[in-house]
Design a protein around this motif. Sequence first.
Motif, PDB file in Angstrom:
ATOM      1  N   SER D 159      18.114-108.185 -25.320  1.00 22.08           N
ATOM      2  CA  SER D 159      17.880-109.071 -24.164  1.00 22.08           C
ATOM      3  C   SER D 159      16.860-108.383 -23.278  1.00 22.08           C
ATOM      4  O   SER D 159      16.917-107.163 -23.083  1.00 22.08           O
ATOM      5  N   GLY D 162      15.823-111.503 -19.048  1.00 16.36           N
ATOM      6  CA  GLY D 162      16.567-112.762 -19.075  1.00 16.36           C
ATOM      7  C   GLY D 162      16.473-113.521 -20.377  1.00 16.36           C
ATOM      8  O   GLY D 162      17.112-114.561 -20.545  1.00 16.36           O
ATOM      9  N   ALA D 208      11.876-105.980 -14.674  1.00 11.10           N
ATOM     10  CA  ALA D 208      12.932-106.679 -15.418  1.00 11.10           C
ATOM     11  C   ALA D 208      13.968-105.717 -15.963  1.00 11.10           C
ATOM     12  O   ALA D 208      13.686-104.547 -16.195  1.00 11.10           O
ATOM     13  N   GLY D 209      15.177-106.237 -16.197  1.00 11.76           N
ATOM     14  CA  GLY D 209      16.228-105.481 -16.878  1.00 11.76           C
ATOM     15  C   GLY D 209      16.265-105.838 -18.352  1.00 11.76           C
ATOM     16  O   GLY D 209      15.444-106.631 -18.831  1.00 11.76           O
ATOM     17  N   GLY D 210      17.205-105.275 -19.054  1.00 11.91           N
ATOM     18  CA  GLY D 210      17.315-105.574 -20.473  1.00 11.91           C
ATOM     19  C   GLY D 210      18.551-104.948 -21.091  1.00 11.91           C
ATOM     20  O   GLY D 210      19.266-104.177 -20.439  1.00 11.91           O
ATOM     21  N   ILE D 211      18.808-105.330 -22.324  1.00  8.67           N
ATOM     22  CA  ILE D 211      19.966-104.805 -23.058  1.00  8.67           C
ATOM     23  C   ILE D 211      19.489-104.254 -24.399  1.00  8.67           C
ATOM     24  O   ILE D 211      18.658-104.866 -25.074  1.00  8.67           O
ATOM     25  N   ALA D 314      24.038-101.537 -24.502  1.00  3.23           N
ATOM     26  CA  ALA D 314      23.902-100.889 -23.206  1.00  3.23           C
ATOM     27  C   ALA D 314      22.972-101.708 -22.319  1.00  3.23           C
ATOM     28  O   ALA D 314      21.891-102.103 -22.755  1.00  3.23           O
ATOM     29  N   ALA D 315      23.435-101.961 -21.089  1.00  5.01           N
ATOM     30  CA  ALA D 315      22.658-102.786 -20.153  1.00  5.01           C
ATOM     31  C   ALA D 315      21.850-101.915 -19.204  1.00  5.01           C
ATOM     32  O   ALA D 315      22.374-100.934 -18.666  1.00  5.01           O
ATOM     33  N   PHE D 316      20.593-102.274 -19.016  1.00 11.11           N
ATOM     34  CA  PHE D 316      19.727-101.524 -18.103  1.00 11.11           C
ATOM     35  C   PHE D 316      19.290-102.399 -16.944  1.00 11.11           C
ATOM     36  O   PHE D 316      18.909-103.554 -17.127  1.00 11.11           O
ATOM     37  N   LYS D 317      19.356-101.821 -15.764  1.00 13.14           N
ATOM     38  CA  LYS D 317      18.936-102.547 -14.580  1.00 13.14           C
ATOM     39  C   LYS D 317      17.417-102.647 -14.561  1.00 13.14           C
ATOM     40  O   LYS D 317      16.727-101.895 -15.262  1.00 13.14           O
ATOM     41  N   PRO D 318      16.866-103.574 -13.778  1.00 14.62           N
ATOM     42  CA  PRO D 318      15.409-103.668 -13.666  1.00 14.62           C
ATOM     43  C   PRO D 318      14.837-102.363 -13.102  1.00 14.62           C
ATOM     44  O   PRO D 318      15.497-101.679 -12.316  1.00 14.62           O
ATOM     45  N   VAL D 319      13.622-102.025 -13.516  1.00 12.94           N
ATOM     46  CA  VAL D 319      12.954-100.838 -13.005  1.00 12.94           C
ATOM     47  C   VAL D 319      12.888-100.907 -11.477  1.00 12.94           C
ATOM     48  O   VAL D 319      12.571-101.947 -10.900  1.00 12.94           O
TER      49      VAL D 319
END
Lengths: 376, 376, 376, 376
Positions: D159, D162, D208-211, D314-319
């Motif tokens: 992901s 979004g 953006a974030g991502g998984i 693992a989920a990462f927050k937006p930079v």
Amino acid sequence: MGGNSFGTLFRVMTFGESHGPALGCVIDGCPAGLLLETEDIAAELRRRRPLGGEGASTARNEEDEPEILSGIFEGRSLGTPIAIIIRNRDQRSGDYDELREVYRPGHADWTWEAKFGRRDHRGGGRSSGRETAGRVAAGAVAKVFLKASNTGIRSWVSSIAGIDIPGPEKPGFDIEETEKNPFRVARSDYVKEVREKIESLRASGDSAGGIVTVSVTGLPPGLGEPVFDKVSARLAQAALSLGGCKGVEFGSGFAAASLTGSQNNDTIRARPLDAEAGFKNSLEQKTTFSAFDTNNAGGSLGGISTGEEILFRAAFKPVASIGKIRKTVDTSGRPRELSVKGRHDICIAPRAAAVLEAMTALVLADLILLRRADRV
Amino acid sequence: MGGNSFGTLFRVMTFGESHGPALGCVIDGCPAGLLLETEDIAAELRRRRPLGGEGASTARNEEDEPEILSGIFEGRSLGTPIAIIIRNRDQRSGDYDELREVYRPGHADWTWEAKFGRRDHRGGGRSSGRETAGRVAAGAVAKVFLKASNTGIRSWVSSIAGIDIPGPEKPGFDIEETEKNPFRVARSDYVKEVREKIESLRASGDSAGGIVTVSVTGLPPGLGEPVFDKVSARLAQAALSLGGCKGVEFGSGFAAASLTGSQNNDTIRARPLDAEAGFKNSLEQKTTFSAFDTNNAGGSLGGISTGEEILFRAAFKPVASIGKIRKTVDTSGRPRELSVKGRHDICIAPRAAAVLEAMTALVLADLILLRRADRV
Amino acid sequence: MGGNSFGTLFRVMTFGESHGPALGCVIDGCPAGLLLETEDIAAELRRRRPLGGEGASTARNEEDEPEILSGIFEGRSLGTPIAIIIRNRDQRSGDYDELREVYRPGHADWTWEAKFGRRDHRGGGRSSGRETAGRVAAGAVAKVFLKASNTGIRSWVSSIAGIDIPGPEKPGFDIEETEKNPFRVARSDYVKEVREKIESLRASGDSAGGIVTVSVTGLPPGLGEPVFDKVSARLAQAALSLGGCKGVEFGSGFAAASLTGSQNNDTIRARPLDAEAGFKNSLEQKTTFSAFDTNNAGGSLGGISTGEEILFRAAFKPVASIGKIRKTVDTSGRPRELSVKGRHDICIAPRAAAVLEAMTALVLADLILLRRADRV
Amino acid sequence: MGGNSFGTLFRVMTFGESHGPALGCVIDGCPAGLLLETEDIAAELRRRRPLGGEGASTARNEEDEPEILSGIFEGRSLGTPIAIIIRNRDQRSGDYDELREVYRPGHADWTWEAKFGRRDHRGGGRSSGRETAGRVAAGAVAKVFLKASNTGIRSWVSSIAGIDIPGPEKPGFDIEETEKNPFRVARSDYVKEVREKIESLRASGDSAGGIVTVSVTGLPPGLGEPVFDKVSARLAQAALSLGGCKGVEFGSGFAAASLTGSQNNDTIRARPLDAEAGFKNSLEQKTTFSAFDTNNAGGSLGGISTGEEILFRAAFKPVASIGKIRKTVDTSGRPRELSVKGRHDICIAPRAAAVLEAMTALVLADLILLRRADRV
């Protein structure tokens, strides 16, 4: 964990082979805010080198230039890991070609091969005394940390090649003398005798053992952790972790085994934290106020520092690499005769002194930080 | 980590005060499948007790009954933590009321108070020798593990109250004799002299020091981790972690400091893993095949076991609790005179022998497991 | 180290099988001087028990009475190890005879056997949820330590059996309600719906998953260690160390993956240690002074606590022991059908809440002590 | 221990600031005999770099050239510490002058300063994503070790910004595609959409974030240690140790919280070590023999590996560094507005994938070695 890590809070990992690209250390846990310069480390590395002069106990010319790779910013520690490397130079790996297939008696050649199934034969690889450069670099940082809390570590060679050298209890002892002669003895009047003995051994292709005494002053009471991490236990591990160290004793040590309780235990004359209680220091040659009447304990009771001087002695076996012909076997099990050539110390004790100080500093820096967690 | 944890893979935590409800240990990392009975532990706890007879070096009547709380199922270890407790009985806490406000010379009373701001004064709390019951219980499990790999640990008192007792190098040494006399000396012809000396000290309200020798046989080469976790370094920490231990030496030890290389280093006559190479064992009084001609190294080179007997000696100071009047201070700093009453050993060495064996077993069990990670 | 040890300074070892003699823990590193009573531990053990009432999510009647064996003297911690045991009672081991030869789907039966070559089949042995009693006892001590520094840990079930329960951001949330209903939901108006859903699952021989939210308030900024021991990393390990936990998220968590930087990052309005900066507390339902405008970070930046509320959610899978018939194999590999009988929770989340709090306390107590070594 | 150490047997210490002289790692505990080349490490460091092309998610041009300083001799590991350094180049420290006195929202600037009392403001110092170079180097060694035992680790962005990208359960998934596009998505048909979204965010000064999903195949059953060191717990710590990671889930993960036991638990159809049982591999898109019918558990039960694929997200927050103006304060507490300039990723997930793989390799190499101590 392959045995190259030391400490709980002031934690060090060292690395490097004698003839690999570099040696060094990483310290994970040095507190932030410590003033530290490369010269602090370089100075200790020089103390580990053989002292100059014709009587120097080794001949290898090592110029160890430490480089700090991380953890220091604008002259102070950041609280992040401090990595230090020392490039290997002046390598004559060819000197060691013969050793690829022969085990040197008294060395780790075959035990390491038994363990790992392989070894770096050049100069003993990581079992070389050169390994200690990484520890001395780490210990130099610990020393700066200790100095900031008024704790001082000194050492001297108290016996070498069978010659016992009296300690500070007799007049004529001068700790500064240890930095001036290549044997790190603290009495100028003994230097000539020691030099002649060492030279005589060198001439006959033989080597010598020795004893180093370490003194720690200014250490507060309460350091050391109950049971397994007693300050003496941790220092004992530290001492025996040096190649060639075969024994360690604290305070009255082995002699205590022949004493009675009324002879040996130290009577108390003040509360340890009393304002009027000072610390007796064998190096300063003065007895100031002290909480104890004597210090047979060598600075700890129940493994916890008393505030008195910590005093211990470490014995080193004679250097194993000697010119005399020795019987051994090669890697095929065939009998061989070996005369070790190359640049070698006659006695390791003078150089071990600097390493012992470094290890002592690592132990104490760790215990000082651990001490902060003692109470709610 | 408050210093009550030991080991990396065969990891032990011990607990308990001298006069608290119970002492004990938890072992996290004992491999699964080990045959273990409560009696294995009880037997070692009995070896830690004073041996009977009028010459016994202490008078406290401890009946230590271990209870296994976890980790064993249908007679074998599960691979989960093994918790063992030993209830305290026969406590006469009232004996210690005076010590609430006085520091005993030679004891940890005031160092522990300096550290923690408080202490359990009853029998020294956790700084008591009684603390070692937890280690002996853990060591008993380690011993069972070692026995399964043919490694044996024995010990004997080699010096007590100033009397040196010859070792296995002279005829008349009988290791089984150590289980028969209260001093754990291995020569029946010395028992009378030792008993008289101990009784004489008891009568005068004094105490004695001693030296214990430990022998490990059947250990394979390759044990120990480079640099900081050398087998000798770990054993040195283990030895100095015993209350009253003031020194340790391996192989030729302190004597090596006066020898030359050609005298001290052990020549090699076979590859360590050769089929024909056996192990010389000082206890069996026979020299079978060996990879080395001598064993001045005491069983390790470069910190790694050679396969020869591991041999070390640990020195113990005289028991600090003596009947003679000693000067000290109370918790307010006022001078006091103290004569310690109650049941005390005259010399700790005989009982320390069992604890040293236990600590040795803990170190070696750990190193044997660590050894499994040596190679790809 | 067999995985039953946790923490660096505030270090815990837990032990015990579901149907062995006892469970418990030893804490090595609890600072001296902490006021501690057995009731502090008993109270937390009760919170781990199923709450009473017909809707209770389990039926086993455990009366856990902790006994403190060491480390406490005259009501305060000594700085020595605190050992706590809880005897197993009300065991009906016969219930488990069938499981000796069958692997329960969704349980650790066969993975543990694959690992250790054996297992205690009675109630899952150490893989049982009963194992957590030892952690809760240790966590209770950590909680007392945290309370002394004004740090509070609370938790609530935020989703159960597919029913999401709004958090403190919506009116009607009452954290005290969690102690009153058997599902640990913080909204009384949801209790009926949850009860009916749980009862319906019970009737059909099935089980449910759930989510627990944990809130930590009053924690100072600066906790957590760089890189590997971030406060979130340590808490994540802690959460996933619970049986049945399959996920954890901090602050905006998985939702953050779909947000943009301008939506997610928390703007700053004060220096973290400013006198005027207070801490926003979702539980108190009031926004006091805060250093940040929002708390999407969930209380840490770069792994170090910000001083804001630490907020995380842990997901638990449905209980694996269900009445419905499931396919499996026996220890010989033959296909079997299994319907697990006996006393089991329908959903583990309500009881896991107390364990999560305990683990959170253990992590934070350790980080608070580690924090003391940050600076020179 | 300052948090820069990881692992028990395969133990790593990493070091280095973003704009210091160098970053790197030391591995203490890599088994002897491993074939290792500098290129093995360089290759993984390249995978950590932004992939080229106009859509690359960052702009910094890092050329990371690892140098092995120790531990390798004649192409194989010696069993001694492996030290690897990577010199910092292409530094534009001047870019960061403004940040000396301002705290960036969403960054560790002020938490680290709260902790240590100082910080290296240049690029975030050690809190920079650049810190991960040291871990990737260490992980590269672990990967070589794992490969020797047929364990493979792969990852993909599932992901981003979004946009959810279907996994291997749907046709069109090609793991090799992840090495070809700058977003590490495994479906070529999604690249265009992702690129447009990323470019749009870049244009608006946002992020953006991502998984990231990680898959481990070929791992034997029995890995992981009971209770605290479950394979999932250790991996959770590993994942959350990445800067910007806000959550992790295993197998059915958070979704499991809404399922029933009969839906979620995986029925068993073979003994795990049966000869006929193979391993289902989502990456190879084929279901071979397997011991379980499904893998909702994500590869572990009771914290011990089942032998099935280990699968976690693992989920990462937006930079946090964005061009848009954000409110913050300076070091004096005065309100400031900040627009972060310089070279930054729009989304960290694609690069985090390589780091997650490295951390996964470190965890598993350690557990594989620990596994060797499971049984007598």
